[in-house]
Design an enzyme around this catalytic site. Structure first.
Site, PDB file in Angstrom:
ATOM      1  N   GLU A 491       0.939  -1.265  -0.084  1.00  0.00           N
ATOM      2  CA  GLU A 491       0.068   0.032  -0.105  1.00  0.00           C
ATOM      3  C   GLU A 491       0.718   1.299   0.270  1.00  0.00           C
ATOM      4  O   GLU A 491       1.736   1.198   0.558  1.00  0.00           O
ATOM      5  CB  GLU A 491      -0.836  -0.055   1.358  1.00  0.00           C
ATOM      6  CG  GLU A 491      -1.916  -1.301   1.216  1.00  0.00           C
ATOM      7  CD  GLU A 491      -2.835  -1.096   2.409  1.00  0.00           C
ATOM      8  OE1 GLU A 491      -2.634  -0.478   3.200  1.00  0.00           O
ATOM      9  OE2 GLU A 491      -3.524  -2.272   2.536  1.00  0.00           O
ATOM     10  N   HIS A 514      -8.008   1.317   1.809  1.00  0.00           N
ATOM     11  CA  HIS A 514      -7.869   0.729   3.167  1.00  0.00           C
ATOM     12  C   HIS A 514      -8.708   1.579   3.900  1.00  0.00           C
ATOM     13  O   HIS A 514      -8.131   2.115   5.214  1.00  0.00           O
ATOM     14  CB  HIS A 514      -6.577   0.521   3.546  1.00  0.00           C
ATOM     15  CG  HIS A 514      -6.286  -0.366   4.784  1.00  0.00           C
ATOM     16  ND1 HIS A 514      -5.012  -1.125   4.881  1.00  0.00           N
ATOM     17  CD2 HIS A 514      -7.037  -0.670   5.719  1.00  0.00           C
ATOM     18  CE1 HIS A 514      -5.130  -1.757   6.051  1.00  0.00           C
ATOM     19  NE2 HIS A 514      -6.460  -1.650   6.372  1.00  0.00           N
TER      20      HIS A 514
HETATM   21  N1  LIG Z   1     -10.092  -2.932   6.034  1.00  0.00           N
HETATM   22  C1  LIG Z   1     -10.049  -2.113   7.311  1.00  0.00           C
HETATM   23  O1  LIG Z   1      -9.795  -1.041   7.394  1.00  0.00           O
HETATM   24  C2  LIG Z   1      -9.892  -3.078   8.551  1.00  0.00           C
HETATM   25  C3  LIG Z   1     -10.225  -2.704   9.715  1.00  0.00           C
HETATM   26  C4  LIG Z   1     -10.187  -3.391  10.727  1.00  0.00           C
HETATM   27  C5  LIG Z   1      -9.844  -4.651  10.620  1.00  0.00           C
HETATM   28  N2  LIG Z   1      -9.475  -5.065   9.493  1.00  0.00           N
HETATM   29  C6  LIG Z   1      -8.911  -6.806   9.352  1.00  0.00           C
HETATM   30  O2  LIG Z   1      -9.983  -7.464   9.315  1.00  0.00           O
HETATM   31  C7  LIG Z   1      -9.721  -8.787   9.665  1.00  0.00           C
HETATM   32  C8  LIG Z   1     -10.432  -9.330  10.733  1.00  0.00           C
HETATM   33  O3  LIG Z   1     -10.697  -8.644  12.013  1.00  0.00           O
HETATM   34  P1  LIG Z   1     -11.305  -8.939  13.411  1.00  0.00           P
HETATM   35  O4  LIG Z   1     -11.359  -7.904  14.332  1.00  0.00           O
HETATM   36  O5  LIG Z   1     -12.744  -9.612  12.879  1.00  0.00           O
HETATM   37  O6  LIG Z   1     -10.177 -10.197  13.638  1.00  0.00           O
HETATM   38  P2  LIG Z   1     -10.450 -11.232  14.667  1.00  0.00           P
HETATM   39  O7  LIG Z   1      -9.140 -11.776  15.332  1.00  0.00           O
HETATM   40  O8  LIG Z   1     -11.625 -11.047  15.603  1.00  0.00           O
HETATM   41  O9  LIG Z   1     -10.967 -12.411  13.939  1.00  0.00           O
HETATM   42  C9  LIG Z   1     -10.280 -13.199  12.952  1.00  0.00           C
HETATM   43  C10 LIG Z   1     -10.865 -14.524  12.860  1.00  0.00           C
HETATM   44  O10 LIG Z   1     -10.236 -15.394  11.663  1.00  0.00           O
HETATM   45  C11 LIG Z   1      -9.927 -16.549  11.943  1.00  0.00           C
HETATM   46  N3  LIG Z   1      -8.856 -17.049  10.980  1.00  0.00           N
HETATM   47  C12 LIG Z   1      -7.622 -16.861  11.200  1.00  0.00           C
HETATM   48  N4  LIG Z   1      -6.998 -17.427  10.087  1.00  0.00           N
HETATM   49  C13 LIG Z   1      -8.132 -18.196   9.607  1.00  0.00           C
HETATM   50  C14 LIG Z   1      -8.069 -19.089   8.359  1.00  0.00           C
HETATM   51  N5  LIG Z   1      -6.875 -19.354   7.791  1.00  0.00           N
HETATM   52  N6  LIG Z   1      -9.143 -19.678   8.037  1.00  0.00           N
HETATM   53  C15 LIG Z   1     -10.342 -19.465   8.903  1.00  0.00           C
HETATM   54  N7  LIG Z   1     -10.340 -18.814   9.965  1.00  0.00           N
HETATM   55  C16 LIG Z   1      -9.028 -18.034  10.173  1.00  0.00           C
HETATM   56  C17 LIG Z   1      -9.526 -16.342  13.451  1.00  0.00           C
HETATM   57  O11 LIG Z   1      -9.735 -17.761  14.032  1.00  0.00           O
HETATM   58  C18 LIG Z   1     -10.834 -15.278  14.014  1.00  0.00           C
HETATM   59  O12 LIG Z   1     -11.626 -16.029  14.428  1.00  0.00           O
HETATM   60  C19 LIG Z   1      -8.139  -8.691  10.405  1.00  0.00           C
HETATM   61  O13 LIG Z   1      -7.321  -9.049   9.405  1.00  0.00           O
HETATM   62  C20 LIG Z   1      -7.876  -7.125  10.293  1.00  0.00           C
HETATM   63  O14 LIG Z   1      -6.465  -6.675  10.214  1.00  0.00           O
HETATM   64  C21 LIG Z   1      -9.446  -4.410   8.270  1.00  0.00           C
END
Ligand SMILES: NC(=O)c1ccc[n+]([C@@H]2O[C@H](COP(=O)([O-])OP(=O)(O)OC[C@H]3O[C@@H](n4cnc5c(N)ncnc54)[C@H](O)[C@@H]3O)[C@@H](O)[C@H]2O)c1
Length: 631
Positions: A491, A514
């Site tokens: 990015e 993002h």
């Molecule tokens: N786009 C954005 O601006 C933005 C903002 C916030 C969060 N995010 C991203 O969103 C994602 C999710 O955030 P969250 O708060 O829900 O996280 P979280 O940790 O609560 O949830 C992630 C889930 O993914 C599961 N997981 C991990 N690897 C896996 C796989 N290979 N197969 C199946 N399940 C898997 C974990 O067990 C967990 O339940 C993160 O990567 C975070 O960085 C992006």
């Protein structure tokens, strides 16, 4: 208290937050058409008197004349003032009551309302020195007892002199007339009390500026004070334009807050951090080992964002610095964007909108579908995935999810036993996994091959989890109906840099910079969450949600002192701690312990009566990183 220390406390704007006669005017003039004008006049005259610009007697006379107050107004006045006692006096009620023999109220205000208010704090009527109103036959306040020393110019020093107090006298007040006691050589120290108002001309004269009563008690090493450490001594540095709500929360807590709109370079921060206890940053400030080596007083860092890569977390642990962030504050924002994108993609809108801008009118129902009844597959059922499932179900989608961990299905969602199962059944696939290294390219050609023809695909999680070349190929071939991508393996560093990606120009694809979690509401949530966690840590030792400390949620501290011991996680330390406590015959009320690979965090609540030498012995245990006591 040793008999030698007497605290002489002013009433208006010191013991209470306000000037009593201003409040009395609001009550007595509530039906007057000139109310606002007169109240302003009273305030102006009060200030002139406080700053020493007109004589006190003149200021008092002028105020009483315009007040038009009555005896019947006093109960309401007492009520209102009682609720506006300054926070730090309220907090130290126990100290005041216990030490009432050495506490005096000295005021140019009036006993008629002061005595009943301070009585709640155990202060006796004969320790209240103040004026008295005179009333006419109908009970109207018409003047004041001119015989009273406190009605005269320079009344406070005269009154103190007449008391012939034994021992040292410490005067606490916000006005010039309080300083006059010290000027007359009748007090050891004058504390300019600034919790409610700062008068520069008074501050100039003070021996010490006291933003709270806690500060005075701490400086005088008084036992039985409410707080182990005054909050005004806790210096907070907030960088990178932290949301104003966050600044307000920290200021309201009583911390000494400095705000910086931009970030600071490593060298600048290394210099600035020296006397800082709490640092607040966003994503740009690098908190490196060099910075931390200089941070001798730092207790906590608040990352007012989601990520903490910019902070050297292991080094923070070694130095006993707890780090907090706001991992869930933007969950809802990401979910809402995903919902919007699912609908847009199912209607083929990214392409349709682009066509309109180039003048093409394509009114047809081809490739446009409702979301109702379609199968949504959520990969990663964490905070975001689970919340998305609720909103999606409410719109009539049939929701499936797959997660590595055992996650409870919400609503009518269906759990898939394997990723393949989800890939094969879903009409819409959305990724919400975390960014662990094993997830790199977890969706690549093989996974796209397993998906249905015409599937819609979203990634709002992390850039590296999708093989971008494979995604592009499947978009160009038409296997995917469309895609929304918010995160990318590379990015741009800032808004000034170009966005470079092979996904630019792909059909029916929404590319966003993002911003899944970037809403003003999310910023506000962060500004609420992070300070709350930090204040809990400072006030109670609770490390709930800390990124780098063992997470301990602690009970409220009631009638006890709390020892907080942070140490390297080495064998035998716990035994040493308990041996020291036993050697000093400490009565333990509760003990809580948690460790991670690097550090141990032990909380011991103990009976208030103990030999203070125990603290030095606890600090001396080898492997100790930090020790503090709370009460
Ligand atoms: N786009 C954005 O601006 C933005 C903002 C916030 C969060 N995010 C991203 O969103 C994602 C999710 O955030 P969250 O708060 O829900 O996280 P979280 O940790 O609560 O949830 C992630 C889930 O993914 C599961 N997981 C991990 N690897 C896996 C796989 N290979 N197969 C199946 N399940 C898997 C974990 O067990 C967990 O339940 C993160 O990567 C975070 O960085 C992006």
């Amino acid at each position: 208290m040793e008999n030698s220390k007497n605290f002489v406390i002013d009433f208006d704007s010191t013991f209470t937050q306000v000037e009593a006669l201003d409040v009395l005017a609001e009550i007595s003039l509530q039906n007057s058409s000139k109310r606002d004008e007169i109240i302003q006049e009273i305030k102006d005259v009060t200030d002139l008197g406080m700053e020493g610009k007109i004589s006190f007697r003149e200021s008092l006379k002028r105020r009483i004349e315009v007040l038009e107050a009555h005896k019947d107004d006093l109960p309401e006045l007492i009520d209102r003032l009682s609720s506006r006692v300054s926070a730090s006096f309220k907090r130290n009620k126990e100290f005041i009551t216990k030490n009432k023999e050495n506490i005096f109220i000295l005021s140019n205000g009036f006993k008629d309302f002061i005595v009943p208010i301070v009585a709640h704090y155990g202060i006796k009527p004969d320790h209240v020195y103040a004026n008295d109103f005179t009333y006419d036959d109908e009970g109207k306040i018409v003047g004041f007892n001119e015989e009273n020393l406190l009605s005269s110019n320079n009344g406070k020093p005269k009154q103190i002199e007449s008391l012939k107090l034994e021992g040292e006298v410490f005067v606490i007040g916000d006005g010039y007339n309080d300083y006059e006691i010290k000027a007359a050589g009748l007090a050891k120290e004058f504390y300019a009390f600034t919790e409610n108002i700062r008068r520069e001309s008074v501050i100039e004269k003070a021996d010490h500026v006291a933003p709270s009563f806690d500060e005075i008690l701490y400086k005088n090493k008084m036992e039985d004070r409410a707080l182990s450490y005054p909050k005004n001594r806790i210096k907070v540095l907030l960088l990178e334009n932290v949301h104003e709500d966050g600044v307000r929360r920290m200021t309201t807590e009583g911390y000494d807050v400095e705000v910086y709109p931009a970030g600071l370079s490593e060298d600048e921060l290394a210099e600035k951090i020296k006397d800082v206890s709490i640092l607040g940053i966003r994503s740009k400030t690098q908190v490196t080992k060099k910075v931390l080596d200089n941070a001798k007083r730092l207790h906590a860092i608040g990352a007012f964002c989601i990520g903490t890569n910019q902070i050297d977390l292991p080094e923070c642990q070694k130095k006993g610095i707890a780090v907090f962030n706001a991992p869930f504050s933007n969950t809802r924002s990401v979910v809402e964007l995903a919902i919007a994108e699912i609908i847009l993609l199912m209607r083929n809108l990214p392409d349709k909108i682009a066509s309109m801008h180039s003048g093409k009118w394509d009114k047809s129902a081809n490739s446009s579908f409702e979301v109702r009844g379609k199968k949504l597959g959520i990969i990663g059922y964490g905070n975001i995935g689970a919340q998305l499932s609720i909103l999606a179900e409410a719109m009539g989608l049939d929701v499936y999810y797959y997660d590595l961990e055992e996650r409870l299905p919400l609503g009518n969602t269906t759990k898939c036993e394997s990723l393949d199962e989800l890939l094969q059944l879903a009409d819409i696939i959305t990724l919400h996994v975390d960014g662990r290294p094993e997830n790199k390219n977890m969706i690549s050609s093989a996974e796209f091959d397993k998906m249905k023809e015409g599937v819609v695909f979203l990634n709002l999680s992390r850039g590296h989890v999708v093989d971008v070349a494979a995604l592009k190929e499947n978009l160009l071939s038409g296997k995917l109906r469309g895609s929304a991508v918010d995160v990318f393996p590379e990015e741009p560093m800032s808004n000034k840099h170009e966005f470079v990606s092979e996904l630019r120009g792909t059909p029916n694809t929404m590319l966003t910079p993002h911003i899944g979690g970037s809403t003003l509401e999310a910023q506000e949530n962060i500004a609420q969450f992070v300070p709350t966690k930090i204040m809990e840590y400072i006030n109670t030792g609770s490390t709930a949600n800390s990124v780098n400390f063992p997470n301990l949620v602690l009970p409220k501290l009631v009638d006890a002192h709390r020892f907080i011991h942070i140490h390297m996680n080495e064998p035998g330390i716990m035994a040493k701690i308990n041996n020291v406590l036993a050697d000093h015959q400490i009565n333990i009320v509760g003990q809580y312990l948690k460790t991670n690979e690097m550090i141990g965090y032990v909380i011991t609540d103990i009976n208030k009566d103990y030999n203070k030498e125990v603290m030095a012995d606890l600090k001396a245990i080898s492997g100790t990183i930090r020790f503090r006591v709370l009460y």
